[in-house]
Structure formats: structure tokens, C-alpha cells
Design an enzyme around this catalytic site. Structure first.
Site, PDB file in Angstrom:
ATOM      1  N   ASN A  91      14.537  16.155  -7.494  1.00  0.00           N
ATOM      2  CA  ASN A  91      13.372  17.029  -7.278  1.00  0.00           C
ATOM      3  C   ASN A  91      13.584  18.426  -7.851  1.00  0.00           C
ATOM      4  O   ASN A  91      14.711  18.906  -7.911  1.00  0.00           O
ATOM      5  CB  ASN A  91      13.058  17.146  -5.785  1.00  0.00           C
ATOM      6  N   VAL A  92      12.483  19.081  -8.209  1.00  0.00           N
ATOM      7  CA  VAL A  92      12.569  20.426  -8.795  1.00  0.00           C
ATOM      8  C   VAL A  92      13.419  21.352  -7.936  1.00  0.00           C
ATOM      9  O   VAL A  92      14.244  22.118  -8.443  1.00  0.00           O
ATOM     10  CB  VAL A  92      11.161  21.050  -8.957  1.00  0.00           C
ATOM     11  N   LYS A  93      13.279  21.268  -6.622  1.00  0.00           N
ATOM     12  CA  LYS A  93      13.963  22.241  -5.760  1.00  0.00           C
ATOM     13  C   LYS A  93      15.487  22.180  -5.914  1.00  0.00           C
ATOM     14  O   LYS A  93      16.162  23.190  -5.750  1.00  0.00           O
ATOM     15  CB  LYS A  93      13.554  22.068  -4.306  1.00  0.00           C
ATOM     16  N   GLY A  94      16.042  21.029  -6.258  1.00  0.00           N
ATOM     17  CA  GLY A  94      17.476  20.936  -6.550  1.00  0.00           C
ATOM     18  C   GLY A  94      18.373  21.239  -5.380  1.00  0.00           C
ATOM     19  O   GLY A  94      18.025  21.008  -4.222  1.00  0.00           O
TER      20      GLY A  94
END
Ligand code: B12
Length: 253
Positions: A126-129
Site C-alpha cells: 500500500n502507498v502508506k508503506g
């Protein structure tokens, strides 16, 4: 020169002191502490002391034992999987995929079996990493399909085929009765059966309790353990699929 033989350290250098925690199925009382010390002695801790004992529900006690071991560690014989590819920035990953692959690199991921622990695979995808790094969805030249939790292996194979996956990323967190090992062997066998070697996606697995040395034995390309970051995974994908591409490997058709 650094010593290759070392021993644990607690109070003074080289004193051999270690701390160990475990649970015994006994009520928390004096006898339980004696039982914990007996176990510690059998394991080679001498002397050993119980520094913490707490009841965990009825009939179970959790212990922390502190004691000395005489065992040595020979650093020259330690075996680990060293990173054998360069750690790239997101910009470098995108540039290499764009220039050399000339299309988006497709990643399909999820948790298989009954495992519903998605936090780890989400941290990678996910983008949030995680740990200040963005996940693979952030990389413009990667196309990420996150299939979530409790996937059947057959369904994952079908989705990988439909998405023309270059890499399949699978997470396994639950290790009860070696479920993680059985599930990954099943996964590797299913991909071997469904596709010829040159059309099989790269198989990458991860989770906190995997031994990274087991990739070959499990039939996958790479195993990542606890503390893995998305940048390491993106760099590995570029290394394996773009810059050091295994001859003949193509996306799933
Ligand atoms: C959060 C959590 C849950 C949540 C999960 C929510 C979710 N959506 O994920 C809930 C409450 C649902 C849950 C349920 C259960 N849980 Co739970 N859970 C945890 C907990 C507290 C944290 C796990 C976590 O999120 N870690 C943080 C992530 C970021 O770390 P990670 O998973 O290690 O991922 C990193 C690396 O391993 C790696 N990585 C992971 N996957 C992948 C994949 C790839 C491809 C790559 C490259 C890298 C990679 O990169 C990640 C980032 O660095 C752990 C205990 C703990 N402290 O670890 C127990 C734990 C995992 N759970 C456990 C258990 C037993 C269960 C249950 C069976 C409990 C029950 N009796 O119902 C159920 C099982 C549910 C199921 N069907 O799977 C046990 C597992 C024991 C074992 N030996 O297997 C643990 C260890 C707790 C314990 N000590 O008993 N759990």
C-alpha cells in the site's frame, strides 16, 4: 582484528548471561518456579534465576529466566541471506522499469490459506508503506494488485494469470503447525503445475517467522523476514526481473 568467537553479555563482557521467556502449563506458585528452573538447567543455564513469573489465565504461568550459558558463537560459520542487489530509490526503480521493461511491472499480492494478517503485506504494497518508506503502489512504473486476506492458492494462480503478473508476493504470519511452510509449498507447487518455468511469475514470500535461507527448499525465488521495507522489495524485483532478468522469464500469459 575482530574476534570470530563471541559469547553473550549481560552484566560484564563475555559473562555468558542470557534471558529466556517461556510458558508452562502449571498454576503460578513455588512449584511452578522450581519447574521453570529445572527446564532452564536442562537447557544448560547454570546458574539460572526466575526474574519474572506471572499467571496467564487458569493453569498457565509465563516466566522470564536469567542465567549463564557456556556456549560460544563462531561468527565465521554464521549463515544468512545477504542483500545481493543494489538498494535503489523509487526514482531509480521507475527509470529502470520504464527504460528496460518498457511497460509497467505487475505485482500481485495477498495472504493465502486461513491467514488474515494483512498488515505486513499492506506495509509492503500500500502507498502508506512502513518505516518512513512508501509502499509499492507509490512507484509509478509498478502496477499493484492487492488481493487481501485468506486467498485460496488456486484463486491466486488464476488472478496472477489474469493480471499477467511479473511477481507474486505472498505473506504468511501464522506459523502454528508450520502452516506457513505448508502453504508456501502448496503455492509453489500450484504455480509449477499451472505454468511452464519461463511463464511463471517470480514468487516472493514474506513474514516475521520465515528463515530467509529456505527459499530453495520452499520452491520460491526469495524469502523476506521481519523488518523488510518496501524499498528492499522494489529493488529486488528490479534486480530479478529487469536488470538481472532470469533468461526466458516472461509475464504470465
Ligand atoms: C495485528 C495482529 C492480528 C490482527 C490482524 C489484523 C490484520 N488485518 O492484519 C487480528 C486481530 C485479526 C489477529 C488475529 C489472529 N491472530 Co494475530 N497478531 C497480530 C499481531 C499483534 C501483529 C501482527 C502485525 O500486524 N505486525 C506488523 C507487521 C508490519 O509486521 P509483519 O507482519 O512481520 O510484516 C513485516 C515483515 O514480516 C515483512 N512481510 C510480511 N509479509 C510479507 C510479504 C512479502 C511478500 C514481503 C516481501 C515481506 C513481508 O514485511 C513487513 C513489514 O516489515 C501479532 C503479534 C506481533 N506482535 O507480531 C499477532 C500474531 C501474529 N497473531 C497470532 C494469532 C495466534 C492470531 C489468531 C489465530 C488469534 C485467534 N486465536 O483468533 C488470529 C488469526 C486470524 C487469522 N485468520 O489469521 C499469533 C501467531 C502465532 C503463530 N505462531 O502463528 C501472533 C504472533 C500473536 C501471538 N504471539 O500469539 N492478529
Amino acid at each position: 582484528m575482530t574476534d570470530t568467537i563471541v559469547r553473550p553479555y549481560g552484566d560484564t563482557t563475555g559473562d555468558g548471561m542470557v534471558q529466556l521467556s517461556f510458558t508452562l502449563p502449571v498454576p503460578c506458585d513455588k512449584r511452578a518456579e522450581g519447574a521453570a528452573l529445572q527446564l532452564a538447567a536442562t537447557m544448560g543455564l547454570d546458574p539460572a534465576m526466575v526474574v519474572h513469573a506471572r499467571q496467564l489465565g487458569a493453569g498457565f504461568t509465563f516466566f522470564v529466566v536469567y542465567g549463564r550459558v557456556n556456549h560460544l558463537v563462531d561468527l565465521s560459520t554464521v549463515q544468512v541471506v545477504e542483500r545481493d542487489f543494489p538498494l535503489l530509490t523509487a526514482r531509480e526503480v521507475n527509470a529502470l522499469v520504464r527504460q528496460r521493461l518498457r511497460r509497467k511491472l505487475v505485482v500481485v499480492g495477498g495472504c493465502i490459506g486461513t491467514d488474515a494478517h494483512t498488515v505486513g503485506i499492506d506495509a509492503i504494497l500500500n502507498v502508506k508503506g512502513i518505516a518512513g518508506e512508501k509502499g509499492l503502489e507509490y512507484y509509478r512504473e509498478l502496477r499493484v494488485v492487492n488481493l487481501g486476506a485468506q486467498l485460496e492458492v488456486a484463486e491466486l494462480v488464476e488472478q496472477a494469470r489474469a493480471e499477467r503478473a511479473d511477481a507474486v508476493l505472498v505473506s504468511q504470519v501464522v506459523t502454528q503447525r508450520d502452516a506457513h511452510l505448508h502453504n508456501i509449498r502448496e503455492l509453489a507447487a500450484a504455480f509449477r503445475e499451472a505454468l511452464p518455468a519461463q511463464r511463471r511469475p517470480l514468487l516472493v514470500v514474506g513474514g516475521p517467522r520465515f528463515d530467509e535461507l529456505m527459499a530453495g527448499e520452499l520452491g520460491v525465488d526469495r524469502v523476506f523476514g521481519r523488518g523488510t521495507t518496501p524499498r528492499e522489495v522494489a529493488s529486488y524485483l528490479v534486480h530479478a526481473l529487469v536488470t538481472n532478468r532470469t533468461a526466458g522469464r516472461q509475464a504470465v500469459a
